[in-house]
Design an enzyme around this catalytic site. Structure first.
Site, short mmCIF file in Angstrom:
data_model
loop_
_atom_site.label_atom_id
_atom_site.label_comp_id
_atom_site.label_asym_id
_atom_site.label_seq_id
_atom_site.Cartn_x
_atom_site.Cartn_y
_atom_site.Cartn_z
N GLN A 153 -10.74 -7.81 10.90
CA GLN A 153 -11.27 -6.99 9.81
C GLN A 153 -12.12 -7.78 8.83
OE1 GLN A 153 -7.16 -5.98 8.72
NE2 GLN A 153 -7.72 -6.24 6.58
N HIS A 155 3.07 -5.07 -3.12
CA HIS A 155 3.67 -5.09 -1.78
C HIS A 155 5.19 -4.84 -1.87
CE1 HIS A 155 0.24 -8.08 -1.13
NE2 HIS A 155 -0.02 -7.17 -0.23
N HIS A 214 2.76 -9.67 -3.68
CA HIS A 214 2.91 -9.46 -5.13
C HIS A 214 3.76 -8.20 -5.32
CE1 HIS A 214 -0.08 -6.39 -4.44
NE2 HIS A 214 -0.97 -7.28 -4.04
P1 AMP Z 1 -2.71 -6.20 1.97
O1 AMP Z 1 -1.73 -7.31 2.05
O2 AMP Z 1 -3.72 -6.35 0.88
O3 AMP Z 1 -3.31 -5.84 3.30
O4 AMP Z 1 -1.87 -4.93 1.55
C1 AMP Z 1 -0.75 -4.51 2.29
C2 AMP Z 1 -0.30 -3.16 1.78
O5 AMP Z 1 0.03 -3.28 0.39
C3 AMP Z 1 -1.39 -2.08 1.88
O6 AMP Z 1 -0.79 -0.86 2.26
C4 AMP Z 1 -1.93 -2.04 0.49
O7 AMP Z 1 -2.51 -0.80 0.15
C5 AMP Z 1 -0.66 -2.29 -0.32
N1 AMP Z 1 -1.00 -2.74 -1.68
C6 AMP Z 1 -1.80 -3.79 -2.02
N2 AMP Z 1 -1.90 -3.87 -3.36
C7 AMP Z 1 -1.15 -2.86 -3.87
C8 AMP Z 1 -0.87 -2.39 -5.19
N3 AMP Z 1 -1.37 -2.99 -6.27
N4 AMP Z 1 -0.06 -1.32 -5.33
C9 AMP Z 1 0.45 -0.69 -4.24
N5 AMP Z 1 0.22 -1.07 -2.98
C10 AMP Z 1 -0.57 -2.14 -2.79
#
Ligand code: AMP
Length: 265
Positions: free
Chosen positions: A48, A24, A21
């Site tokens: 995890q 990311h 989204h």
């Molecule tokens: P995930 O795919 O949920 O493991 O997230 C991958 C990376 O994207 C991680 O570093 C998250 O902290 C970051 N991330 C997820 N959602 C957001 C958001 N709304 N704003 C900024 N970074 C995000």
């Protein structure tokens, strides 16, 4: 990767679990602006997730993700399968204390060991100079910073502010689980955190504000509060006289969806 990086300057890396989204993509664009080669990994890390959690239903949309990454200026996408990262006979884990204790760990005891283990593997494989993580997962960011420091990994860890919907809801791949009714209620979490911050700033009783906010969230349709906690932003432990900055962190359930969020106080 070694060939690609040769003579090409700084490698920026954004590890993700896909279902990408704007949050990311903002990290990817930031990596683009501070590095010469941008690599993104997409891997839904079984290590995890607890057996009771949403590993199987975690959203997967590889084709759409690849198109979005190309548009955001990503050079290399790494899509390992579980048997590539954890082949038969894989027996190692990174276990951490410090910022990994409490909060998420009280409810997801396997989580940070799984995150630290996979991120260290990805770091060793990609060998980035810079890695960008979202403040959305604030405790995770603190855990990664501690791991990189403790294991002398020569990687610059950059934390990037949370990207939100106009109504305040933090973007998350798991928001896709929310029903239309739940989506209307979801932004009340960020509103509750803002109210608690207001009380803290005015020197009011934050413990009481946190308890009241939890009750209000339950009254407005949330199902369970895992935690709402004001912590030292650096250690993620309790606030002490040495605390320089505080962070308000929360994890709450809306139906079968677990939402997490946090703000600076
Ligand atoms: P995930 O795919 O949920 O493991 O997230 C991958 C990376 O994207 C991680 O570093 C998250 O902290 C970051 N991330 C997820 N959602 C957001 C958001 N709304 N704003 C900024 N970074 C995000």
């Amino acid at each position: 990767m070694a060939k690609l990086r040769k003579g090409k300057g700084k490698v920026g890396f954004v590890p993700t679990m896909g279902a990408l989204h704007e949050g990311h993509l903002t990290l990817v664009r930031h990596a683009r602006s501070v590095s010469d080669v941008v690599a993104v990994s997409i891997f839904v890390n079984p290590l995890q997730f607890a057996p009771t959690e949403d590993l199987d239903r975690y959203p997967r949309q590889e084709a759409a993700d690849l198109a979005l990454l190309q548009e955001a200026g990503c050079d290399i996408v790494y899509l390992p399968t579980p048997d590539v990262l954890y082949p038969k006979g894989f027996v190692s884990r990174i276990e951490m204390a410090g910022p990994a204790l409490g909060l998420e760990s009280d409810f997801r005891p396997q989580f940070f060991s799984g995150v630290a283990t996979v991120v260290s593997k990805l770091f060793n494989q990609v060998r980035p100079d810079i890695a960008v993580f979202g403040e959305k997962d604030f405790q995770q960011l603190a855990v990664i910073r501690a791991m990189v420091r403790d294991f002398d990994m020569d990687i610059d860890i950059v934390g990037y502010p949370t990207v939100r919907e106009k109504d305040g809801l933090a973007l998350s791949s798991r928001n896709a689980y929310l029903s239309a009714e739940e989506r209307v209620v979801a932004p009340k979490l960020k509103a509750a955190l803002d109210r608690i911050r207001g009380v803290a700033k005015d020197g009011g009783d934050t413990n009481r504000a946190i308890a009241e906010a939890g009750d209000d969230l339950i009254d407005t349709g949330f199902d369970k509060i895992d935690y709402i906690a004001l912590r030292d932003a650096d250690t993620l432990g309790e606030i002490t006289p040495d605390t320089k900055a505080a962070r308000l962190l929360a994890a709450v359930w809306l139906g079968t969806t677990r939402l997490i969020d946090n703000i600076a106080v």
